[in-house]
Write an enzyme that holds these catalytic residues in place. Sequence first.
Site, PDB file in Angstrom:
ATOM      1  N   LYS A   1     -45.667  73.270 -14.512  1.00 25.63           N
ATOM      2  CA  LYS A   1     -44.282  72.803 -14.582  1.00 25.63           C
ATOM      3  C   LYS A   1     -43.274  73.740 -13.926  1.00 25.63           C
ATOM      4  CE  LYS A   1     -43.016  69.535 -16.575  1.00 25.63           C
ATOM      5  NZ  LYS A   1     -42.967  69.213 -17.990  1.00 25.63           N
TER       6      LYS A   1
ATOM      7  N   ASN B   1     -39.540  73.276 -14.523  1.00 28.18           N
ATOM      8  CA  ASN B   1     -38.530  72.425 -15.151  1.00 28.18           C
ATOM      9  C   ASN B   1     -37.126  72.776 -14.650  1.00 28.18           C
ATOM     10  OD1 ASN B   1     -40.487  71.168 -16.712  1.00 28.18           O
ATOM     11  ND2 ASN B   1     -40.347  72.743 -18.304  1.00 28.18           N
TER      12      ASN B   1
ATOM     13  N   ASN C   1       5.051  81.403 -33.506  1.00 26.24           N
ATOM     14  CA  ASN C   1       4.949  80.092 -32.849  1.00 26.24           C
ATOM     15  C   ASN C   1       5.200  80.173 -31.344  1.00 26.24           C
ATOM     16  OD1 ASN C   1       4.571  79.333 -35.445  1.00 26.24           O
ATOM     17  ND2 ASN C   1       6.518  78.219 -35.681  1.00 26.24           N
TER      18      ASN C   1
ATOM     19  N   SER D   1     -43.292  75.855 -18.275  1.00 31.20           N
ATOM     20  CA  SER D   1     -43.500  75.306 -19.609  1.00 31.20           C
ATOM     21  C   SER D   1     -44.444  76.231 -20.340  1.00 31.20           C
ATOM     22  CB  SER D   1     -44.113  73.909 -19.481  1.00 31.20           C
ATOM     23  OG  SER D   1     -44.864  73.604 -20.642  1.00 31.20           O
TER      24      SER D   1
ATOM     25  N   TYR E   1       6.112  73.101 -34.667  1.00 28.69           N
ATOM     26  CA  TYR E   1       4.825  73.751 -34.884  1.00 28.69           C
ATOM     27  C   TYR E   1       4.206  73.259 -36.185  1.00 28.69           C
ATOM     28  CZ  TYR E   1       1.114  77.129 -35.472  1.00 28.69           C
ATOM     29  OH  TYR E   1      -0.126  77.695 -35.637  1.00 28.69           O
TER      30      TYR E   1
ATOM     31  N   GLN F   1      -3.256  75.425 -34.005  1.00 25.72           N
ATOM     32  CA  GLN F   1      -4.204  76.525 -33.881  1.00 25.72           C
ATOM     33  C   GLN F   1      -5.548  76.028 -33.346  1.00 25.72           C
ATOM     34  OE1 GLN F   1      -4.337  79.653 -36.950  1.00 25.72           O
ATOM     35  NE2 GLN F   1      -6.424  78.994 -37.374  1.00 25.72           N
TER      36      GLN F   1
ATOM     37  N   THR G   1     -27.840  52.342  -3.875  1.00 26.23           N
ATOM     38  CA  THR G   1     -26.937  51.690  -4.822  1.00 26.23           C
ATOM     39  C   THR G   1     -27.860  51.144  -5.909  1.00 26.23           C
ATOM     40  OG1 THR G   1     -27.025  49.530  -3.725  1.00 26.23           O
ATOM     41  CG2 THR G   1     -25.248  51.018  -3.047  1.00 26.23           C
ATOM     42  N   HIS G   2     -27.411  51.165  -7.119  1.00 24.79           N
ATOM     43  CA  HIS G   2     -28.233  50.719  -8.262  1.00 24.79           C
ATOM     44  C   HIS G   2     -29.569  51.454  -8.319  1.00 24.79           C
ATOM     45  CE1 HIS G   2     -25.459  47.247  -8.432  1.00 24.79           C
ATOM     46  NE2 HIS G   2     -25.573  47.259  -7.115  1.00 24.79           N
TER      47      HIS G   2
ATOM     48  N   GLU H   1     -30.454  70.525 -16.026  1.00 24.67           N
ATOM     49  CA  GLU H   1     -30.426  69.744 -17.266  1.00 24.67           C
ATOM     50  C   GLU H   1     -29.345  70.246 -18.216  1.00 24.67           C
ATOM     51  OE1 GLU H   1     -34.836  68.403 -18.370  1.00 24.67           O
ATOM     52  OE2 GLU H   1     -34.697  70.503 -17.820  1.00 24.67           O
TER      53      GLU H   1
ATOM     54  N   SER I   1      -8.328  82.614 -37.526  1.00 23.72           N
ATOM     55  CA  SER I   1      -8.590  82.281 -36.115  1.00 23.72           C
ATOM     56  C   SER I   1      -9.001  83.517 -35.338  1.00 23.72           C
ATOM     57  CB  SER I   1      -7.339  81.667 -35.468  1.00 23.72           C
ATOM     58  OG  SER I   1      -6.232  82.541 -35.582  1.00 23.72           O
TER      59      SER I   1
ATOM     60  N   LYS J   1      -7.189  76.335 -29.374  1.00 26.29           N
ATOM     61  CA  LYS J   1      -7.788  77.429 -28.610  1.00 26.29           C
ATOM     62  C   LYS J   1      -9.314  77.401 -28.489  1.00 26.29           C
ATOM     63  CE  LYS J   1      -4.990  80.208 -30.929  1.00 26.29           C
ATOM     64  NZ  LYS J   1      -3.875  79.234 -31.102  1.00 26.29           N
TER      65      LYS J   1
HETATM   66  N1  ARG Z   1      -2.912  81.643 -35.393  1.00 26.37           N
HETATM   67  C1  ARG Z   1      -1.797  80.787 -35.173  1.00 26.37           C
HETATM   68  C2  ARG Z   1      -2.120  79.775 -34.072  1.00 26.37           C
HETATM   69  O1  ARG Z   1      -3.029  79.996 -33.382  1.00 26.37           O
HETATM   70  C3  ARG Z   1      -0.604  81.577 -34.776  1.00 26.37           C
HETATM   71  C4  ARG Z   1       0.688  80.929 -35.114  1.00 26.37           C
HETATM   72  C5  ARG Z   1       0.843  80.892 -36.570  1.00 26.37           C
HETATM   73  N2  ARG Z   1       2.126  80.418 -36.921  1.00 26.37           N
HETATM   74  C6  ARG Z   1       2.396  80.077 -38.162  1.00 26.37           C
HETATM   75  N3  ARG Z   1       3.577  79.643 -38.412  1.00 26.37           N
HETATM   76  N4  ARG Z   1       1.490  80.172 -39.119  1.00 26.37           N
HETATM   77  O2  ARG Z   1      -1.458  78.788 -33.910  1.00 26.37           O
END
Ligand code: ARG
Length: 466
Positions: free
Chosen positions: A288, A290, A115, A282, A322, A327, A160-161, A295, A28, A330
Amino acid sequence: MSSRSPDQKPDPAASARGSKLASEFTVSLHYDRRLYPQDIAGSIAHARMLARQGIIKQAAADSIVEGLRSIEIEIAEDRFPWRNDLEDLHMNIEARLFDLIGDTAGQLHTARSRNDQVSTDTRLYAKSLALEAVAGVRSVQSALLDQAAAHIETVLPGYTHMQRGQPVLLAHHLLAYFEMLDRDAGRFAAAGAAADVMPLGSGALAGVPYPIDRQSVADELGFSAISANSMDGVSDRDFALDFNYAAAVCMIHLSRLAEELIIWSTDEFGFVQLSDGYTSGSSMMPQKRNPDFAELTRGKTGRVVGHLMALMTTMKGLPLTYNRDLQEDKEGLFDAADTVISALEVAAGMISTAEFRPQKMREAAEASYVLATDVADYLVGKGMPFRQAHIVVTELTDKAAATGKYLRDLSLDDYRAASDLFDEDVLDVTVDSAIAARDVPGGTSPSRVAGALKAARDRLADAGNA
Ligand code: ARG
């Protein structure tokens, strides 16, 4: 399932390929590295607390804090030796801390798990994203108010519409978006409040067997509260769902606005000209302009809505506590935030530099049947039930349309042919009288819109002072 008979030799090359794939799958680092300021702040607060509570020595905490500070500088100056074989940010920072301060580094992770650590980091970051999003929303609202003030007398057909319905003031139309964005600001603030609870001290899932002081860490990190349940603490991602939802709804609003600007900037409408900074030419067609920025705002709404859907789907069916699935919170959160924050910036610039075309708008209102409701209301004023007036005016407008006329082209005789309740004063029913007549709270009359504009300015100022 693959299986190997006992006499088959393992193939080292295949297993190296396998483990490379496996580590790429779990890594990650490429997205969680942006959490480094939060991760380091969290670790510093944790180490100091451990020393205060006598869990580690003060000298160890000092050396950890110093090491973390140099790491923060290394990362900021792009000198940090990132290691892809260590799957995430937390392990990279810890490994580097060992390089810098030796075995003392091993004491930092006392009474902590990745965690509770990762959730703390993400929440700190989500709090700052929420503030940034609210600020972005406020700048779009401010751009809308400036244009509304400049167009307090500009008249256009309300639709409307996508059919011309009744005349309205452009300021009234723009203030509708002010309201949508005001609700967006509320949703982002609520997402920030959901993130404002510190899970650190939950450990892996059950709490930790050390005399830690969670509240002092929360105070140092600026959290308003500590989580009440360690199992919920490590597995709750509601704050990310809330943020993604706020971002999705906000993008939907910006997309609707973008869509109107796109339509209004066509030759067919001609209601607005977007500034050169927000259009592009364009490569083939020299004429043009644009509306690419509008968009792309409309287009990027899809991925932000998708991030909400993706995380809801990830969370559904996850047992406590957990699981590595978490993960996946994010990447979508970060992309939703990046996208909505840049879309807000674009919207503010696009609105404040747009040139609306009052003559084109008024002509579209006048060369139409947008006064039909008001003509029916006129008959109601003369004692005719509204349902019957509706029928009379439908016939009147159908007949006018058949001869290529708009209501403004009709003579008193034309009106009287439809009903003898019409008098000379029906000719006083105009786009302006129709707008002025809608003098109810929330209506489009000039005095109501002036009041609404002032109230909106006050609300925006209050929000800025809050
Ligand atoms: N990279 C992990 C996450 O974003 C961190 C936590 C990992 N915890 C574990 N028990 N492997 O969730």
